[in-house]
Design a protein around this motif. Structure first.
Motif, PDB file in Angstrom:
ATOM      1  N   LEU A   9     -71.222 -28.866  74.263  1.00 14.03           N
ATOM      2  CA  LEU A   9     -71.519 -27.447  74.087  1.00 14.03           C
ATOM      3  C   LEU A   9     -71.256 -27.008  72.655  1.00 14.03           C
ATOM      4  O   LEU A   9     -71.987 -26.163  72.112  1.00 14.03           O
ATOM      5  N   TYR A  13     -73.992 -25.389  70.215  1.00 15.10           N
ATOM      6  CA  TYR A  13     -73.713 -24.091  69.597  1.00 15.10           C
ATOM      7  C   TYR A  13     -73.967 -24.132  68.090  1.00 15.10           C
ATOM      8  O   TYR A  13     -74.400 -23.143  67.496  1.00 15.10           O
ATOM      9  N   LEU A  19     -81.064 -21.163  69.119  1.00 17.72           N
ATOM     10  CA  LEU A  19     -79.947 -20.286  68.798  1.00 17.72           C
ATOM     11  C   LEU A  19     -79.937 -19.931  67.320  1.00 17.72           C
ATOM     12  O   LEU A  19     -79.713 -18.769  66.943  1.00 17.72           O
ATOM     13  N   GLU A 111     -77.051 -17.073  73.136  1.00 15.69           N
ATOM     14  CA  GLU A 111     -75.933 -18.023  73.127  1.00 15.69           C
ATOM     15  C   GLU A 111     -75.582 -18.445  74.557  1.00 15.69           C
ATOM     16  O   GLU A 111     -75.337 -19.627  74.832  1.00 15.69           O
ATOM     17  N   LEU A 115     -75.812 -22.271  75.930  1.00 14.51           N
ATOM     18  CA  LEU A 115     -74.630 -22.940  76.478  1.00 14.51           C
ATOM     19  C   LEU A 115     -74.866 -23.368  77.923  1.00 14.51           C
ATOM     20  O   LEU A 115     -74.454 -24.466  78.334  1.00 14.51           O
ATOM     21  N   ASN A 412     -69.437 -17.686  76.857  1.00 16.08           N
ATOM     22  CA  ASN A 412     -69.415 -17.664  75.398  1.00 16.08           C
ATOM     23  C   ASN A 412     -68.315 -18.580  74.880  1.00 16.08           C
ATOM     24  O   ASN A 412     -67.536 -19.150  75.647  1.00 16.08           O
ATOM     25  N   VAL A 413     -68.267 -18.697  73.572  1.00 19.80           N
ATOM     26  CA  VAL A 413     -67.321 -19.612  72.928  1.00 19.80           C
ATOM     27  C   VAL A 413     -65.889 -19.215  73.220  1.00 19.80           C
ATOM     28  O   VAL A 413     -65.029 -20.068  73.490  1.00 19.80           O
ATOM     29  N   ALA A 422     -66.521 -18.904  66.248  1.00 24.56           N
ATOM     30  CA  ALA A 422     -67.610 -18.099  66.801  1.00 24.56           C
ATOM     31  C   ALA A 422     -68.418 -17.470  65.666  1.00 24.56           C
ATOM     32  O   ALA A 422     -67.866 -17.026  64.654  1.00 24.56           O
ATOM     33  N   TYR A 423     -69.741 -17.431  65.836  1.00 29.42           N
ATOM     34  CA  TYR A 423     -70.617 -16.811  64.845  1.00 29.42           C
ATOM     35  C   TYR A 423     -70.397 -15.303  64.857  1.00 29.42           C
ATOM     36  O   TYR A 423     -70.495 -14.651  65.907  1.00 29.42           O
TER      37      TYR A 423
END
Length: 445
Positions: A9, A13, A19, A111, A115, A412-413, A422-423
Motif C-alpha cells: 500500500l 501510495y 493518484l 487515495e 489503497l 487513509n495513510v 501523508a501528502y
C-alpha cells in the motif's frame, strides 16, 4: 519489492499514476484562488507607436510645390485600480476556495480508492496463488491415482470403468489448473498496475477489524460525516452558490481609479520651393480619473446566465443528496459483506475438517474393497472444493474489512498507520495563493 500488505500500500501510495494525476489536478485547482484574487490588484499596461508620414502639395497656378515629412513617436502608461465591482471578486475568491476544498476531498477519495484497489489486488494474488497451488497438487494426486488404478486394473482388482473415471478426473483437474494459472497471471498483472511492481513473496494479509466501528449504525454516522465524496459534494454546492452571486454582480455598477501618462514626439520637415523648414514638438500628458460603469441592458445575457447558475446550484444540491445515498448503500453493503465473509470462513473451516476426515475414511475403506474408485475421487473433489472455498472466504474477509473502512471514509495513510508521509495539499496552496507573478511552478517547472 513489497512483501507485506502495508508495504504494498505504501508503494501504491507513492507511485500509482492515477493518484499522482489527481494530485496534479488538485494543484491546478489551487491556481483558481490567485486567479480570483487578481480582481483586487491593479492592471498596468504600456503602449508605444511610431512612424513617418509624407505629403506633397502642388500648386500649378502659383508655380511651386510643397513636400512635408513628419516623424512621430509616442509612449504611454495606463494603471487601473478596481475599487468596487459588485462584490464579484469577493465571491469569486470564495467560489475558488470552495473548489479547492472540493478538490482536496476528491483527492482523499481517490487515495481511498487506490489503497482499496491495492489491498484487493494483493489479496487476489494470494488467493489465486493458493488456488493455483491446490490445483497443481490435485493434478499430481490424480496422476498418482491414475497410475495406481492402472496397476490394480492389470492385476484384475478394478475394471476399465475405474481407469476411465481416473483419467476423466485427471483431465478435468488439468483444465482447472490451466484456469487457475490464467487467473494468477491476471491477478499479477493487476497487482503491477496498481502497486507498481511484480508481486514476490507476499505475506498473508490480515483483516483490520480493530479500525472498524462496532456497529452498522455507528458506521453510517461516521460515513455521513467523514466520507470525502460526501464532503466534496457539499463544497461543490458552496461553489455553485458563489457562482450565482458572481454573475449577479455583473448587473451591479463598478468603480475604478484610472491613471494615464504619455509622451508624444513629432518632427516635421517641410521643403517648399526656395527653402526648408524644420519643426520639432514634444507633448507630455498625465491624468487621474475615477471611472464609473453602470450596466443598463446588454441584451439579456446576464439574466439568462443567472437563471442557468441557479439551476446548476439545484443540480449540485440533488447530487449531494445522491452521494449521501451512495455512501449509505456502500456502508450497508460492506457491512453485510464483512458479516457474510466471517460466517463463510466458519462454515468453510468446518467443511474442510469434515471432508478431510471423510476422505481418510473412504481411502481406508477402498483398500479393503468397501468403496469404489469413484467414491474416492468424489471425496477428493469435495475436499478440494472445500479448501478453495476456505481460501476464497479468507480473501473476502480481508477485502471486506478494507471495503468497510473505505465506505466510512477512513481508508487513509493515517488510519492504516502506513510508514509513509501523508501528502499535504495545503503546502502547494500556500505557495501559490499570494503569488503576484512568476511562470515557474513551486517545484521549479
Amino acid at each position: 519489492m513489497a512483501e507485506t500488505l502495508n508495504e504494498a500500500l505504501v508503494q501504491a501510495y507513492l507511485s500509482n499514476p492515477t493518484l499522482n494525476a489527481q494530485r496534479a489536478s488538485t494543484r491546478a485547482t489551487d491556481e483558481l484562488v490567485p486567479q480570483a484574487l487578481s480582481g483586487y490588484r491593479p492592471q498596468i499596461g504600456a503602449s508605444a507607436d511610431g512612424g513617418v508620414e509624407g505629403t506633397r502639395v502642388r500648386r500649378p497656378s502659383q508655380g511651386f510645390s510643397t513636400k512635408t515629412e513628419t516623424l512621430t513617436a509616442s509612449a504611454g502608461l495606463t494603471v487601473e485600480q478596481p475599487l468596487f465591482d459588485g462584490f464579484r471578486t469577493k465571491n469569486s475568491v470564495r467560489q475558488a476556495e470552495s473548489s479547492v476544498l472540493a478538490s482536496r476531498e476528491t483527492l482523499l477519495n481517490t487515495e481511498q480508492n487506490v489503497l482499496f484497489d491495492g489491498a484487493e489486488a494483493y489479496m487476489n494474488v494470494l488467493r489465486d496463488f493458493a488456488i493455483f497451488d491446490l490445483r497443481r497438487n490435485n493434478v499430481d494426486l490424480l496422476d498418482e491415482e491414475l497410475r495406481a488404478t492402472n496397476e490394480r486394473f492389470e492385476v484384475g482388482e478394478v475394471t476399465r470403468t475405474d481407469t476411465a473415471l481416473a483419467q476423466s478426473r485427471l483431465s478435468g483437474a488439468r483444465s482447472e489448473f490451466s484456469v487457475a494459472e490464467a487467473n494468477l497471471k491476471a491477478s499479477r498483472a493487476i497487482y503491477r498496475q496498481v502497486i507498481g511492481s511484480d508481486p514476490t513473496k507476499l505475506h498473508p494479509g490480515q483483516p483490520i477489524d480493530k479500525l472498524l466501528p462496532p456497529s452498522e449504525k455507528a458506521a453510517l454516522e461516521i460515513g455521513y460525516v467523514e466520507h470525502p465524496a460526501s464532503r466534496a459534494a457539499l463544497h461543490a454546492v458552496d461553489a455553485a452558490e458563489m457562482q450565482v452571486r458572481v454573475i449577479q454582480g455583473e448587473l451591479a455598477p463598478s468603480l475604478s481609479l484610472q491613471g494615464n501618462a504619455g509622451h508624444q514626439w513629432d518632427n516635421s520637415n517641410s521643403s517648399p520651393d526656395g527653402g526648408v523648414t524644420d519643426l520639432e514638438r514634444h507633448t507630455s500628458s498625465a491624468s487621474v480619473l475615477g471611472v464609473l460603469r453602470v450596466p443598463i441592458y446588454q441584451g439579456g445575457q446576464e439574466y439568462s446566465r443567472v437563471r442557468e447558475s441557479k439551476e446548476i446550484l439545484g443540480q449540485r444540491r440533488l447530487e449531494a443528496d445522491s452521494v449521501r445515498d451512495q455512501v449509505r448503500a456502500a456502508v450497508v453493503s460492506a457491512w453485510g459483506a464483512l458479516e457474510g465473509a466471517k460466517a463463510q470462513i466458519i462454515a468453510a473451516q468446518a467443511q474442510v475438517e469434515a471432508s478431510t476426515i471423510a476422505l481418510s475414511g473412504v481411502r481406508e475403506e477402498a483398500r479393503v474393497g468397501q468403496r469404489t474408485t469413484l467414491d474416492v475421487l468424489n471425496f477428493q473433489q469435495e475436499q478440494l472444493d472445500a479448501r478453495v472455498a476456505l481460501i476464497t472466504a479468507q480473501r473476502d474477509r480481508v477485502v471486506a474489512s478494507y471495503a468497510l473502512l473505505q465506505a466510512i471514509g477512513r481508508l487513509n495513510v493515517a488510519t492504516l498507520a502506513l510508514n509513509v508521509p501523508a501528502y499535504d495539499a495545503r503546502i502547494h496552496y500556500d505557495q501559490v495563493r499570494d503569488k503576484w507573478f512568476g511562470l515557474r511552478t513551486p517545484d521549479g517547472r
